[in-house]
Design a protein around this motif. Structure first.
Motif, short mmCIF file in Angstrom:
data_model
loop_
_atom_site.label_atom_id
_atom_site.label_comp_id
_atom_site.label_asym_id
_atom_site.label_seq_id
_atom_site.Cartn_x
_atom_site.Cartn_y
_atom_site.Cartn_z
N SER A 177 -48.44 21.10 -60.03
CA SER A 177 -49.04 19.85 -59.56
C SER A 177 -49.54 19.98 -58.12
O SER A 177 -50.23 19.11 -57.62
CB SER A 177 -48.06 18.69 -59.71
N GLY A 178 -49.22 21.09 -57.47
CA GLY A 178 -49.78 21.35 -56.14
C GLY A 178 -50.98 22.28 -56.21
O GLY A 178 -51.25 23.03 -55.27
N ASN A 179 -51.69 22.22 -57.33
CA ASN A 179 -52.78 23.17 -57.60
C ASN A 179 -54.10 22.72 -56.99
O ASN A 179 -55.03 22.35 -57.70
CB ASN A 179 -52.93 23.35 -59.12
N PHE A 180 -54.19 22.71 -55.70
CA PHE A 180 -55.45 22.34 -55.05
C PHE A 180 -55.56 22.98 -53.68
O PHE A 180 -54.64 22.87 -52.87
CB PHE A 180 -55.58 20.82 -54.92
N ARG A 181 -56.63 23.72 -53.46
CA ARG A 181 -56.89 24.31 -52.15
C ARG A 181 -58.35 24.06 -51.78
O ARG A 181 -59.22 24.04 -52.64
CB ARG A 181 -56.65 25.82 -52.17
N SER A 182 -58.59 23.86 -50.51
CA SER A 182 -59.96 23.69 -50.02
C SER A 182 -60.00 24.27 -48.61
O SER A 182 -58.99 24.75 -48.12
CB SER A 182 -60.31 22.20 -50.02
N GLY A 183 -61.15 24.24 -47.97
CA GLY A 183 -61.18 24.64 -46.57
C GLY A 183 -62.35 25.49 -46.17
O GLY A 183 -62.93 25.29 -45.11
N LYS A 184 -62.75 26.45 -47.01
CA LYS A 184 -63.88 27.29 -46.59
C LYS A 184 -64.80 27.58 -47.78
O LYS A 184 -64.38 27.46 -48.93
CB LYS A 184 -63.38 28.60 -45.95
N GLU A 185 -66.01 27.99 -47.47
CA GLU A 185 -67.01 28.20 -48.52
C GLU A 185 -66.73 29.44 -49.37
O GLU A 185 -67.13 29.51 -50.51
CB GLU A 185 -68.40 28.34 -47.88
N THR A 186 -66.05 30.41 -48.76
CA THR A 186 -65.82 31.66 -49.48
C THR A 186 -64.49 31.60 -50.23
O THR A 186 -63.57 32.36 -49.96
CB THR A 186 -65.83 32.85 -48.49
N MET A 187 -64.41 30.68 -51.19
CA MET A 187 -63.21 30.57 -52.02
C MET A 187 -63.60 30.71 -53.49
O MET A 187 -64.59 30.13 -53.93
CB MET A 187 -62.51 29.22 -51.79
N THR A 188 -62.79 31.47 -54.21
CA THR A 188 -63.03 31.69 -55.64
C THR A 188 -62.32 30.59 -56.44
O THR A 188 -61.44 29.91 -55.92
CB THR A 188 -62.47 33.05 -56.07
N PRO A 189 -62.68 30.45 -57.73
CA PRO A 189 -61.94 29.51 -58.58
C PRO A 189 -60.43 29.78 -58.53
O PRO A 189 -59.62 28.86 -58.49
CB PRO A 189 -62.51 29.77 -59.97
N GLN A 190 -60.07 31.05 -58.48
CA GLN A 190 -58.66 31.45 -58.40
C GLN A 190 -57.98 30.88 -57.16
O GLN A 190 -56.85 30.42 -57.22
CB GLN A 190 -58.62 32.98 -58.37
N GLU A 191 -58.70 30.92 -56.04
CA GLU A 191 -58.11 30.41 -54.80
C GLU A 191 -58.08 28.89 -54.77
O GLU A 191 -57.19 28.30 -54.18
CB GLU A 191 -58.92 30.94 -53.59
N ILE A 192 -59.06 28.25 -55.41
CA ILE A 192 -59.12 26.79 -55.39
C ILE A 192 -58.09 26.19 -56.35
O ILE A 192 -57.34 25.30 -55.97
CB ILE A 192 -60.55 26.30 -55.76
N CYS A 193 -58.05 26.71 -57.58
CA CYS A 193 -57.11 26.12 -58.55
C CYS A 193 -56.56 27.15 -59.53
O CYS A 193 -56.50 26.90 -60.72
CB CYS A 193 -57.70 24.91 -59.26
N GLY A 194 -56.10 28.28 -59.00
CA GLY A 194 -55.54 29.34 -59.86
C GLY A 194 -54.12 29.11 -60.31
O GLY A 194 -53.53 29.98 -60.96
N LEU A 195 -53.55 27.95 -59.96
CA LEU A 195 -52.17 27.68 -60.42
C LEU A 195 -52.20 26.91 -61.73
O LEU A 195 -51.51 25.91 -61.92
CB LEU A 195 -51.39 26.92 -59.35
#
Lengths: 205, 420
Positions: free
Chosen positions: B154-172
């Motif tokens: 339920s903590g599956n959310f990341r943001s912050g920079k343009e160079t982020m992959t789907p894995q980094e944004i919501c790979g959980l």
């Protein structure tokens, strides 16, 4: 090692198991014909009253595992602890990871944002976020210290709980924690908590 | 720490590639004797390297024989990105909704315990007619069920920079086919008292993780699963058995489950009070179990380089409240939306693969997707979530629409949005 024989037994078990699944699957398929039955509920009409697998748990088996503590105090063990004892334990067993107000260890979490509420920040800490004191006791007992989980005695857990609650200005420095006093502690954040109020459906909540 | 990890992984991948390449060539560039004219005009025989290409021809070499355990092609290197407490599924490297078991995301609170399956026991007690202990062998004897569903932290959310992959944004989030026994089957065996409204699920890892779960979910579709994608469940997924609550936040699906206690109250454990709760306006929301509908385009995404012409936009969509009924994709920054093709079968509480054909003419734009589930919930924008929850909403149960920026040169970049 008699491994090859075990493999044979395993296959027998797999075949028997598969047949059982097929038979039960067929029953549930027939029952589902006509109207769509819930996909994952088996038709239990053909089931015996009990499969007889597993065995009854003894009181000793239950007591060995039953460590949880509810907010109403159910599950709290006998024993007690004080703030002063708790501070001494904290300084030897907790400071390495959590740090202290007096000594800031480099690279480790400070007590202010993590364990003790800090009025200047909105960080979630015991004093401003945890709704029940029982949770502090339960969590410390089951998983702290991180490198030696479950190694504290019940008295030590009562003491560390007392120390942290005092550091958060929830209890006085001379208060003694035990199975009677701990459930009576009112945590300030409790009134803020609401059970999930999302209702499903189209609304974004 | 989290920052350096991907680099380490990338380095490892690079090393693997080098090794693999060497392995593939495997002395293929053998020397051969060829004739050559010397500077004096005489024909002499010299040792020369054969052209690599010729011996790389798989039709000219016998390959390795069958093995006891299979492995990936030496050319494929999908890896999880790991931190101290979790590792994230490479969503962009997957071609369908099922996650290979070794790429399933992980999140644990005190490491992966080693549990001897012969010694494993599940205790069910509390408000029951007959408290019981089940060995793994016992669990496997009960009528079994197999279902495919997703898990998501339920903590599956990341943001912050343009160079982020789907894995980094919501790979959980990951999906598996799970096999086990319905919890209702075990409840029937122990005789749950009608007054029991909650049960405590407890793990046997060093965190002795606990969550309180409504008994209704236990009777509805909860399972004790011992297998994943056809084989025994992986240790990091709870071997030898875990609780599976389809559609509910991953944290509730207690791994290495050792105990279930039926009660008439919730237990208010650390995981459901100080963690996995989140501020909503002036209140703190607790016991948020279901994962709201969400989707993400996994191709094209950062770091893909887009080429002009036809592009099949692909991704996954899911909902913890039931089936995904529709996924819409916008290729004009959210002005208009197109219905996508869903890969069948569309399963309940499952990752659903979607596809949408699009012709990219080279213009700068943004592409994004939104999932609609069978309760008619439409995946919201970050702004909608913010309006509903307030600025202190934290990172739990965040499912905003993810947008990818397409640059004129074909670069695809994540579009980070901040709210604080």
């Amino acid at each position: 090692m008699p491994k090859p024989f075990n493999i044979g037994n395993k296959y027998t078990a797999i075949i028997t198991g598969s047949l059982l699944i097929l038979v039960l699957g067929a029953y549930s398929y027939n029952a589902g014909a006509g109207k769509p039955a819930p996909a994952f509920n088996a038709d239990t009409a053909q089931w015996p009253a009990s499969f007889g697998f597993g065995r009854e748990a003894t009181p000793q088996q239950i007591a060995a595992l039953d460590i949880d503590v509810r907010p109403d105090g159910l599950g709290l063990p006998t024993g007690s602890g004080t703030v002063i004892q708790g501070k001494a334990i904290y300084l030897t067993k907790c400071i390495a990871c959590h740090g202290s107000a007096e000594k800031v260890a480099p690279g480790v979490k400070l007590p202010a944002p993590v364990l003790v509420s800090d009025s200047a920040s909105k960080t979630k800490a015991i004093g401003n976020y945890w709704p029940y004191a029982s949770t502090v006791f339960d969590y410390i007992r089951r998983s702290m210290p991180y490198n030696l989980p479950g190694s504290l005695t019940d008295n030590e857990v009562y003491s560390v709980t007392a120390y942290l609650l005092n550091a958060n200005k929830i209890i006085k420095a001379d208060e003694v924690l035990n199975a009677q006093t701990l459930p009576k502690i009112a945590m300030p954040a409790q009134k803020l908590f609401i059970t999930d109020d999302r209702k499903g459906g189209p609304e974004v909540r | 720490m989290e920052k350096t990890e991907p680099d380490k992984e990338a380095e490892k991948t690079l090393i693997n590639k080098k090794i693999s390449r060497r392995f593939l060539l495997g002395g293929a560039a053998t020397t051969a004797i060829v004739a050559m004219q010397s500077s004096l005009g005489k024909w002499i025989q010299v040792a020369a390297q054969q052209p690599v290409l010729k011996l790389d021809d798989p039709t000219k070499r016998i390959g390795p024989g069958p093995g006891a355990v299979g492995k990936r092609s030496a050319f494929e290197h999908p890896v999880r990105i790991k931190s101290d407490t979790s590792s994230r599924t490479p969503l962009q490297d997957l071609y369908s909704s099922l996650t290979p078991s070794d790429l399933h995301y992980e999140r644990h609170h005190a490491g992966v315990p080693v549990i001897d399956p012969d010694k494993y026991e599940l205790l069910i007690h509390g408000m029951v007619g007959k408290p019981m202990v089940f060995k793994l062998h016992d669990l496997k004897r009960f009528p079994s069920v197999t279902r495919t569903c997703f898990l998501e932290c339920s903590g599956n959310f990341r943001s912050g920079k343009e160079t982020m992959t789907p894995q980094e944004i919501c790979g959980l989030t990951s999906q598996s086919e799970w096999t086990g026994v319905m919890l209702s089957t075990l409840f029937r065996e122990v005789g749950v008292e009608p007054k029991a409204t909650w049960f405590l699920a407890e793990g046997s890892d060093a965190a002795v993780m606990t969550r309180s779960i409504p008994v209704k979910k236990g009777f509805d579709d909860a399972m004790i699963v011992y297998a994943q994608n056809g084989e025994a469940i992986r240790p990091e997924q709870g071997y030898p058995a875990r609780l599976l609550l389809p559609g509910w936040e991953g944290n509730t699906c207690i791994k290495w489950i050792r105990r279930i206690e039926l009660s008439d109250e919730s237990f208010m454990t650390r995981e459901e009070t100080s963690k996995y709760t989140y501020p909503v306006k002036d209140r703190i929301r607790q016991f948020s179990f279901e994962m709201d509908a969400r989707s993400i385009i996994t191709y094209p995404a950062y770091p893909n380089q887009l080429e002009r012409g036809w592009v099949e936009i692909r991704g996954i969509a899911w909902s913890g409240r039931g089936k995904v009924i529709r996924v819409e994709v916008s290729t004009d920054a959210g002005k208009t939306w197109n219905t996508t093709r869903l890969q069948e079968p569309v399963l309940d509480k499952a990752h659903t693969y979607f596809r949408h054909l699009w012709q990219w003419t080279g213009d700068e734009t943004e592409i994004m997707s939104r999932a609609i589930d069978e309760t008619n919930y439409t995946q919201p924008t970050l702004r909608q979530l913010l309006d509903a929850r307030g600025t202190e909403m934290s990172g739990y149960h965040m499912n905003p629409i993810t947008a990818w920026q397409i640059k004129r040169d074909g670069k695809v970049l994540f579009k980070p949005e901040s709210w604080k």
